[in-house]
Design a protein around this motif. Structure first.
Motif, short mmCIF file in Angstrom:
data_model
loop_
_atom_site.label_atom_id
_atom_site.label_comp_id
_atom_site.label_asym_id
_atom_site.label_seq_id
_atom_site.Cartn_x
_atom_site.Cartn_y
_atom_site.Cartn_z
N ASP A 168 0.82 -1.22 0.00
CA ASP A 168 0.00 0.00 0.00
C ASP A 168 0.85 1.26 0.00
O ASP A 168 0.38 2.33 -0.35
N ARG A 169 2.08 1.15 0.42
CA ARG A 169 2.99 2.29 0.30
C ARG A 169 4.44 1.79 0.20
O ARG A 169 4.75 0.66 0.55
N ASP A 170 5.27 2.70 -0.25
CA ASP A 170 6.64 2.34 -0.61
C ASP A 170 7.40 1.69 0.53
O ASP A 170 8.15 0.73 0.33
N GLU A 171 7.23 2.20 1.75
CA GLU A 171 8.02 1.68 2.87
C GLU A 171 7.62 0.25 3.23
O GLU A 171 8.34 -0.42 3.98
N HIS A 172 6.49 -0.22 2.73
CA HIS A 172 6.08 -1.59 3.00
C HIS A 172 6.60 -2.59 1.96
O HIS A 172 6.25 -3.76 2.00
N ILE A 173 7.38 -2.09 1.02
CA ILE A 173 8.11 -2.98 0.12
C ILE A 173 9.42 -3.36 0.83
O ILE A 173 10.28 -2.51 1.06
N LEU A 174 9.55 -4.63 1.18
CA LEU A 174 10.71 -5.08 1.96
C LEU A 174 11.75 -5.73 1.04
O LEU A 174 11.41 -6.22 -0.03
N TYR A 175 12.98 -5.73 1.49
CA TYR A 175 14.08 -6.43 0.79
C TYR A 175 14.27 -5.93 -0.64
O TYR A 175 14.67 -6.69 -1.52
N ARG A 176 14.03 -4.66 -0.85
CA ARG A 176 14.14 -4.12 -2.21
C ARG A 176 15.56 -4.29 -2.76
O ARG A 176 15.74 -4.69 -3.92
N ALA A 177 16.54 -4.00 -1.90
CA ALA A 177 17.94 -4.13 -2.36
C ALA A 177 18.26 -5.57 -2.72
O ALA A 177 18.96 -5.84 -3.71
N ASP A 178 17.76 -6.50 -1.92
CA ASP A 178 17.98 -7.94 -2.21
C ASP A 178 17.40 -8.31 -3.56
O ASP A 178 18.00 -9.06 -4.34
N LEU A 179 16.21 -7.81 -3.81
CA LEU A 179 15.53 -8.16 -5.06
C LEU A 179 16.28 -7.57 -6.26
O LEU A 179 16.46 -8.24 -7.28
N ASP A 180 16.72 -6.33 -6.09
CA ASP A 180 17.48 -5.69 -7.17
C ASP A 180 18.77 -6.47 -7.44
O ASP A 180 19.17 -6.69 -8.58
N GLN A 181 19.41 -6.87 -6.35
CA GLN A 181 20.65 -7.64 -6.44
C GLN A 181 20.41 -8.96 -7.17
O GLN A 181 21.17 -9.38 -8.04
N ALA A 182 19.32 -9.63 -6.77
CA ALA A 182 19.00 -10.93 -7.39
C ALA A 182 18.75 -10.76 -8.88
O ALA A 182 19.16 -11.61 -9.69
N ALA A 183 18.11 -9.67 -9.25
CA ALA A 183 17.81 -9.44 -10.67
C ALA A 183 19.09 -9.18 -11.47
O ALA A 183 19.18 -9.52 -12.65
N LYS A 184 20.08 -8.59 -10.81
CA LYS A 184 21.36 -8.36 -11.49
C LYS A 184 22.12 -9.67 -11.65
O LYS A 184 22.80 -9.91 -12.65
N ARG A 185 22.04 -10.49 -10.61
CA ARG A 185 22.79 -11.74 -10.58
C ARG A 185 22.19 -12.81 -11.51
O ARG A 185 22.91 -13.53 -12.18
N ALA A 186 20.88 -12.89 -11.49
CA ALA A 186 20.21 -13.93 -12.28
C ALA A 186 19.47 -13.27 -13.43
O ALA A 186 18.47 -12.57 -13.21
N THR A 187 19.95 -13.49 -14.62
CA THR A 187 19.38 -12.79 -15.77
C THR A 187 17.96 -13.28 -16.09
O THR A 187 17.22 -12.61 -16.80
#
Lengths: 124, 244
Positions: free
Chosen positions: B157-176
């Motif tokens: 419902d709001r941006d601060e409730h998106i958790l582990y954003r950095a992890d997800l971004d990292q995973a997307a870089k690592r796994a094409t």
């Protein structure tokens, strides 16, 4: 008064609860009037690892009598039951099987094992 | 009302004790606890499973389930995360715990899990703290899956409730083969948005019905997503879901 007779596959003594379904909920976990609700409300333990939210199978029971007296199972309950060990045609999740008939006589068996029980949950 | 019985009522399985090693506040109402078993052993679990914590409330103890947000491969502590719920006494008690406190728990439990990734395209859907079980499932999917696409739709419902954003971004870089999209929408619109996106991506886009899904969320929206996918032709057992 409705009657719930509980038998245990592990040999524990049988229990019988007589209750008025109209007085549900008896506790706070599981659907009001469910087998889980009735048992907890009468201080009889039944596993409910997910808190009675239909998210595991630890409250799996086998209905030996009165299956058709219970409220119908949802697709969600059926999906979970698919993964319960020892599944039978009259298996139900205790947290979802609701007794509404004041004259119902239900007999259940609590199985010895559940799929979610890990015999050794921790390792060195 | 009466109970007739002989002997002592059967009780549950053995209880584990865990110490709070660390806590992390994601935002004002969302927290992670990092727990370690006090006997020094490592909790063995499948990605997606949960533990049940005994919570003393008044003169009784209630069981409340919390998904494990970390992966089994991570040694030492394991993580649960949760958010404050209005009137939620159990979670209120949990928020009062401090580093060094002990918790009694049983588990792991749950069939919403992934031991090995299916060798097909995978769709993941989560909202808010329901990302907890999806996070280790995603990691397992990346590590054991084929190169088939893995896509996560993650809403709040709001941006601060998106958790582990950095992890997800990292995973997307690592796994094409992994991609994700974040959906921020008012609570009353969020579930409809998730359904629209799922429909566009996995139903309207093509006739492929071999994908498998893991969906976790709160309330009837999860069931609606399940019905949307199954109704569109996906196999019943290809749509895994957990509703809290």
């Amino acid at each position: 008064m409705a009657k719930l007779r509980i038998q245990y596959e592990n040999g524990e003594p049988e229990r019988v609860i007589e209750f008025d379904p109209a007085k549900s909920p008896f506790h706070h976990d599981g659907k009001p009037g469910s087998i889980l609700d009735v048992m907890l409300g009468h201080k009889l333990h039944l596993e409910h690892a997910c808190g009675g939210n239909c998210a595991c199978t630890t409250c799996h029971v086998i209905v030996k009598q009165g299956f058709n007296k219970l409220g119908e199972a949802s697709e969600q309950e059926e999906d979970l039951l698919d993964k319960a060990p020892g599944l039978t045609p009259t298996s139900r999740l205790g947290c979802q099987a609701v007794i509404t008939d004041p004259d119902a006589e239900i007999v259940i068996v609590v199985p010895r094992y559940t799929i979610n029980q890990v015999s050794e949950a921790a390792e060195e | 009302m009466s109970v007739t019985a002989q002997g002592t009522a059967p009780r549950g399985r053995s209880t584990l004790t865990a110490r709070i090693e660390r806590l992390q506040d994601h935002c004002a109402d969302t927290r992670s606890l990092f727990l370690a078993l006090t006997d020094g052993r490592h909790l063995r679990f499948q990605p997606g499973q949960f533990i049940s914590i005994s919570i003393p409330l008044g003169d009784e103890t209630r069981t409340r389930a919390y998904s494990i947000a970390s992966s089994p491969e991570e040694r030492g502590s394991f993580e649960i995360c949760f958010n404050m719920i209005a009137g939620g006494r159990g979670v209120g008690w949990l928020f009062e715990r401090k580093v060094g406190d002990s918790l009694e728990l049983t588990g792991p439990f749950g069939t919403f899990s992934m031991e090995r990734a299916p060798q097909v395209e995978i769709g993941l859907i989560a909202e808010g703290t329901a990302i907890a079980p999806i996070r280790p499932v995603l990691r397992r999917a990346i590590e054991t899956g084929a190169d088939a696409p893995i896509h996560l739709i993650y809403g709040a419902d709001r941006d601060e409730h998106i958790l582990y954003r950095a992890d997800l971004d990292q995973a997307a870089k690592r796994a094409t083969n992994f991609s994700h999209e974040i959906v921020i929408a008012p609570a009353e619109q969020l579930h409809e948005r998730l359904r629209e996106i799922a429909n566009r991506r996995w139903i309207a886009a093509d006739a492929n019905r071999t994908r498998q899904f893991w969906i976790c969320g709160v309330g009837p929206a999860v069931i609606k997503l399940r019905d949307l996918l199954r109704g569109a032709g996906y196999e019943r057992r290809a749509v895994h879901y957990e509703q809290w």
